[in-house]
Design an enzyme around this catalytic site. Structure first.
Site, PDB file in Angstrom:
ATOM      1  N   GLY A   1      46.297  46.623  36.034  1.00 51.81           N
ATOM      2  CA  GLY A   1      45.477  46.452  37.226  1.00 51.81           C
ATOM      3  C   GLY A   1      46.099  45.401  38.129  1.00 51.81           C
ATOM      4  O   GLY A   1      46.791  44.494  37.643  1.00 51.81           O
TER       5      GLY A   1
ATOM      6  N   LEU B   1      48.125  38.979  35.212  1.00 55.12           N
ATOM      7  CA  LEU B   1      49.488  38.867  35.742  1.00 55.12           C
ATOM      8  C   LEU B   1      49.683  37.569  36.522  1.00 55.12           C
ATOM      9  O   LEU B   1      50.810  37.104  36.668  1.00 55.12           O
ATOM     10  CB  LEU B   1      49.796  40.060  36.668  1.00 55.12           C
TER      11      LEU B   1
ATOM     12  N   HIS C   1      38.736  39.368  40.797  1.00 51.68           N
ATOM     13  CA  HIS C   1      39.844  38.886  41.642  1.00 51.68           C
ATOM     14  C   HIS C   1      39.451  38.959  43.114  1.00 51.68           C
ATOM     15  O   HIS C   1      39.684  38.024  43.881  1.00 51.68           O
ATOM     16  CB  HIS C   1      41.088  39.758  41.448  1.00 51.68           C
TER      17      HIS C   1
ATOM     18  N   GLN D   1      46.375  39.234  44.765  1.00 42.65           N
ATOM     19  CA  GLN D   1      47.431  38.816  43.834  1.00 42.65           C
ATOM     20  C   GLN D   1      48.827  39.008  44.428  1.00 42.65           C
ATOM     21  O   GLN D   1      49.801  38.456  43.910  1.00 42.65           O
ATOM     22  CB  GLN D   1      47.344  39.618  42.534  1.00 42.65           C
TER      23      GLN D   1
END
Ligand code: CO
Length: 172
Positions: free
Chosen positions: A46, A94, A139, A51
């Protein structure tokens, strides 16, 4: 297509709530392609737009390497409509490489959003997909999975993270 740089904790953009996507224009389509390419390259399951440095309410999800029969999902302006149950599972991110923690989250979710064609979509999910959906929507709200740790465990994380950055710098 391009591989985008993934922002790492504690970069500020990760803490900011993203803005809704308006028109799904050519630039947005390009961003979606690049996000998919980036996610595949780093073998992620994902990736949220903030990000990769774009503060827009958009994420891509691909759990097909771990769970069959789940196609790639492009999710724009998502909202969690319903949640049910609670379950603990290990999670990583990540943007916080090398760290995994057990996080408690609802077991099932019902999510609404829009796909890359601008069509309304509804996703009913359990298991890994439910978890990834919640992680990515977090997020987009400016929340990281470490924000869901208890205050004490979060402090431990911060110390270990600082030390890991120092150790990495010392090795260079
Ligand atoms: Co993440």
């Amino acid at each position: 297509m391009a591989i985008l740089e993934i922002k790492k904790y504690p970069e500020k953009i990760l803490k900011q709530k993203t803005a809704p996507v308006g028109d799904i224009d050519a630039k947005t389509q390009q961003l979606i392609d690049d996000m998919i390419e980036t996610m595949n390259t780093v073998r992620g399951i994902g990736l949220a737009a903030n990000q990769v440095g774009v503060s827009r309410r958009l994420c891509v999800i691909d759990v097909s390497t771990r769970e069959n029969n789940v196609p790639l999902i492009v999710l724009i302006n998502p909202a969690i409509i319903e949640k049910d149950g609670m379950i603990e599972a290990d999670e990583g991110c990540l943007s916080i490489p090398g760290f995994m923690y057990t996080i408690k989250r609802p077991e099932q979710v019902f999510v609404k959003g829009v796909n890359r064609e601008g069509k309304d979509i509804e996703i009913e999910a359990a298991g890994l997909l439910a978890r990834v959906l919640q992680h990515e929507i977090d997020h987009l709200e400016g929340l990281l999975f470490i924000d869901r740790l208890s205050p004490i465990r979060r402090e431990f994380f911060k110390r270990r993270y600082k030390k890991s950055l120092k150790d990495a710098a010392a090795e260079e």
